[in-house]
Design a protein around this motif. Sequence first.
Motif, PDB file in Angstrom:
ATOM      1  N   SER A 167       0.494  -1.349   0.308  1.00 55.46           N
ATOM      2  CA  SER A 167       0.031   0.297   0.345  1.00 55.46           C
ATOM      3  C   SER A 167       0.274   1.127  -0.051  1.00 55.46           C
ATOM      4  CB  SER A 167      -1.012   0.058   1.365  1.00 55.46           C
ATOM      5  OG  SER A 167      -1.630  -1.452   0.907  1.00 55.46           O
ATOM      6  N   SER A 168       1.510   1.123   1.063  1.00 57.86           N
ATOM      7  CA  SER A 168       2.570   2.826   0.768  1.00 57.86           C
ATOM      8  C   SER A 168       3.501   2.491  -0.536  1.00 57.86           C
ATOM      9  CB  SER A 168       4.171   2.337   2.207  1.00 57.86           C
ATOM     10  OG  SER A 168       4.818   3.125   1.670  1.00 57.86           O
ATOM     11  N   ILE A 169       3.943   1.380  -1.395  1.00 57.68           N
ATOM     12  CA  ILE A 169       4.414   1.380  -3.022  1.00 57.68           C
ATOM     13  C   ILE A 169       3.459   1.857  -3.233  1.00 57.68           C
ATOM     14  CG2 ILE A 169       5.195   0.010  -4.379  1.00 57.68           C
ATOM     15  CD1 ILE A 169       6.360  -2.130  -1.833  1.00 57.68           C
ATOM     16  N   TYR A 170       2.590   1.804  -3.309  1.00 59.72           N
ATOM     17  CA  TYR A 170       1.139   2.628  -4.305  1.00 59.72           C
ATOM     18  C   TYR A 170       1.296   4.382  -4.047  1.00 59.72           C
ATOM     19  CZ  TYR A 170      -3.413   3.129  -6.729  1.00 59.72           C
ATOM     20  OH  TYR A 170      -4.565   4.075  -7.271  1.00 59.72           O
ATOM     21  N   GLN A 171       1.559   4.858  -2.879  1.00 67.31           N
ATOM     22  CA  GLN A 171       1.550   5.211  -3.099  1.00 67.31           C
ATOM     23  C   GLN A 171       2.470   6.081  -3.894  1.00 67.31           C
ATOM     24  OE1 GLN A 171       2.651   7.187   0.949  1.00 67.31           O
ATOM     25  NE2 GLN A 171       1.718   9.011   0.838  1.00 67.31           N
ATOM     26  N   ALA A 172       3.757   5.592  -3.327  1.00 71.48           N
ATOM     27  CA  ALA A 172       5.600   6.391  -4.241  1.00 71.48           C
ATOM     28  C   ALA A 172       4.740   5.621  -5.643  1.00 71.48           C
ATOM     29  CB  ALA A 172       6.551   5.211  -3.322  1.00 71.48           C
ATOM     30  N   LEU A 173       4.573   4.896  -5.865  1.00 67.12           N
ATOM     31  CA  LEU A 173       4.427   5.117  -7.112  1.00 67.12           C
ATOM     32  C   LEU A 173       3.261   6.339  -7.890  1.00 67.12           C
ATOM     33  CD1 LEU A 173       3.845   1.416  -7.989  1.00 67.12           C
ATOM     34  CD2 LEU A 173       5.618   2.418  -8.708  1.00 67.12           C
ATOM     35  N   ARG A 174       2.554   6.254  -7.302  1.00 63.07           N
ATOM     36  CA  ARG A 174       1.594   7.855  -7.866  1.00 63.07           C
ATOM     37  C   ARG A 174       2.623   8.609  -7.335  1.00 63.07           C
ATOM     38  NH1 ARG A 174      -3.621   8.446  -4.815  1.00 63.07           N
ATOM     39  NH2 ARG A 174      -3.737   9.748  -6.472  1.00 63.07           N
ATOM     40  N   ALA A 175       3.085   8.778  -6.123  1.00 60.46           N
ATOM     41  CA  ALA A 175       4.410  10.460  -6.268  1.00 60.46           C
ATOM     42  C   ALA A 175       5.703   9.913  -7.309  1.00 60.46           C
ATOM     43  CB  ALA A 175       5.103   9.906  -5.004  1.00 60.46           C
ATOM     44  N   GLY A 176       6.414   8.919  -8.413  1.00 57.00           N
ATOM     45  CA  GLY A 176       6.936   8.843  -8.898  1.00 57.00           C
ATOM     46  C   GLY A 176       6.426   9.454 -10.187  1.00 57.00           C
ATOM     47  N   VAL A 177       5.581   9.087 -10.513  1.00 57.13           N
ATOM     48  CA  VAL A 177       5.158   9.629 -11.438  1.00 57.13           C
ATOM     49  C   VAL A 177       4.180  11.270 -11.790  1.00 57.13           C
ATOM     50  CG1 VAL A 177       2.140   9.946 -13.323  1.00 57.13           C
ATOM     51  CG2 VAL A 177       3.902   7.052 -12.347  1.00 57.13           C
ATOM     52  N   ALA A 178       4.087  11.827 -10.716  1.00 63.09           N
ATOM     53  CA  ALA A 178       4.011  12.902 -10.381  1.00 63.09           C
ATOM     54  C   ALA A 178       5.219  13.340 -10.233  1.00 63.09           C
ATOM     55  CB  ALA A 178       3.286  13.504  -8.907  1.00 63.09           C
ATOM     56  N   ILE A 179       6.153  13.333 -10.521  1.00 60.85           N
ATOM     57  CA  ILE A 179       7.722  13.559 -10.585  1.00 60.85           C
ATOM     58  C   ILE A 179       7.638  13.334 -12.143  1.00 60.85           C
ATOM     59  CG2 ILE A 179      10.290  13.834 -10.049  1.00 60.85           C
ATOM     60  CD1 ILE A 179       9.375  12.410  -6.976  1.00 60.85           C
ATOM     61  N   ALA A 180       7.748  12.277 -12.039  1.00 65.42           N
ATOM     62  CA  ALA A 180       8.000  12.032 -13.933  1.00 65.42           C
ATOM     63  C   ALA A 180       7.367  12.810 -14.717  1.00 65.42           C
ATOM     64  CB  ALA A 180       7.383  10.867 -13.794  1.00 65.42           C
ATOM     65  N   GLU A 181       6.258  12.838 -14.619  1.00 69.03           N
ATOM     66  CA  GLU A 181       5.563  14.098 -15.471  1.00 69.03           C
ATOM     67  C   GLU A 181       5.933  15.255 -15.388  1.00 69.03           C
ATOM     68  OE1 GLU A 181       0.880  13.640 -14.085  1.00 69.03           O
ATOM     69  OE2 GLU A 181       1.486  11.909 -15.635  1.00 69.03           O
ATOM     70  N   LEU A 182       6.268  16.194 -13.966  1.00 69.10           N
ATOM     71  CA  LEU A 182       6.642  17.609 -13.552  1.00 69.10           C
ATOM     72  C   LEU A 182       8.093  17.690 -14.476  1.00 69.10           C
ATOM     73  CD1 LEU A 182       7.557  19.695 -12.092  1.00 69.10           C
ATOM     74  CD2 LEU A 182       8.343  18.424 -10.296  1.00 69.10           C
ATOM     75  N   LEU A 183       9.274  16.076 -14.764  1.00 68.25           N
ATOM     76  CA  LEU A 183      10.111  16.514 -15.364  1.00 68.25           C
ATOM     77  C   LEU A 183      10.391  16.252 -16.886  1.00 68.25           C
ATOM     78  CD1 LEU A 183      12.888  15.175 -12.843  1.00 68.25           C
ATOM     79  CD2 LEU A 183      12.029  17.390 -12.878  1.00 68.25           C
ATOM     80  N   GLY A 184       8.933  16.047 -17.611  1.00 66.65           N
ATOM     81  CA  GLY A 184       8.836  15.116 -18.753  1.00 66.65           C
ATOM     82  C   GLY A 184       9.696  14.135 -19.084  1.00 66.65           C
ATOM     83  N   ARG A 185       9.575  13.751 -18.051  1.00 64.64           N
ATOM     84  CA  ARG A 185      10.048  12.067 -18.224  1.00 64.64           C
ATOM     85  C   ARG A 185       9.252  10.783 -18.034  1.00 64.64           C
ATOM     86  NH1 ARG A 185      15.607  12.141 -17.371  1.00 64.64           N
ATOM     87  NH2 ARG A 185      16.362  14.293 -17.682  1.00 64.64           N
TER      88      ARG A 185
END
Length: 368
Positions: A167-185
């Motif tokens: 469940s914690s990893i699920y949140q981390a993946l959403r955060a990771g995707v948000a960072i990736a989108e911010l950086l255009g990656r």
Amino acid sequence: MSVVPYVGGVLDAAAVAASVASIEAVQEADGAIPWEPGRHADVWNHVEAAMALVVGGRDAAADRAYDWVLGLQRPDGSWPTSVVDGVVTDDAGDANFSAYLAVGVWHHWLVRRDDAFVRRCWPAVRAGLDWVTELQLPFGGIPWQECWVDGRPSHVHEDGALLAGGSSIYQALRAGVAIAELLGRPQPGWELAGGRLGHAVRRHPDGFMDKSTFAMDWYYPVLGGAVRGAEGRALLAARWDEFVVPGLGVRCVSTNPWVTGAETAELVMALDALGETGTALRLLGDLQHLREDDGRYATGFVYDDGVRWPPEHTTFTAGAVVLAADALGERHGAATPGSGIMRGTSLAPRFPELALECGCAGDRDPVS
């Protein structure tokens, strides 16, 4: 000047600031934040404490904390499980620990809007989440550890996956995707892994290792964001009386007369994520019996004996309380721009639920 959060009638800004200062006081020269002075540090609890430093405006200490995380990462993208005074004491790679940097980095961005910091952390976030998603099991869960032998990854995983960790990893993946989108990656692989993991948490909890006596397995599907809305409220209501002791907080384990501050603060944030702010406020008030005048929090309280136990004041407990205060402060006092990190309002959208490659849909055994 940064805003120090507070929760009216429960914790004022000075109390929150004192708890943040108590975390910084434990920080070691290399930036590590151990559980207590002289104890071990692990990346998950360390990042949680670093997030509290960011909330409290302790920017230099937070920067040192994140520098420590970046310097500890291994070539395969993982982090060791335990470090004492700069020495690795458990070199197994923990998937939940290795994913959580993404949550801390996204939280840092929300509060400080430091583009250079995000870009500096991005390679570590990417390597960590790549390593984690490569471990994913056919039913969608993720093994909790990869063993190391003679300083090298063995590619042998501890059997099974943990529901709270997933469940914690699920949140981390959403955060990771948000960072990736911010950086255009864009990282579509993380989105697919998140969809499969969310499906496993929501539809196949029996596929995870049985840790059902632990409170974390009960509320973490809500806290991590995989289960929300009416389904989340029903999940918490189903075992509320097993875990919640009125006036004291949350039992760490349902079979023991022991309430703990970190679990209580995390349940506060899970309730806030469901919009149950009245109950969350009461629970945050209940756990204040663990507070010391200097802002530290005792780990737990054995209520049958009327004693605090163990005799320690952990940084992760203080960190969880600070984040809970920030979450509730948005509606009931003051808060930082990162106050919604557990509600998920700033994260990438919840991943579409995906059918699993093993075909375990409907009533089929998810591990068959």
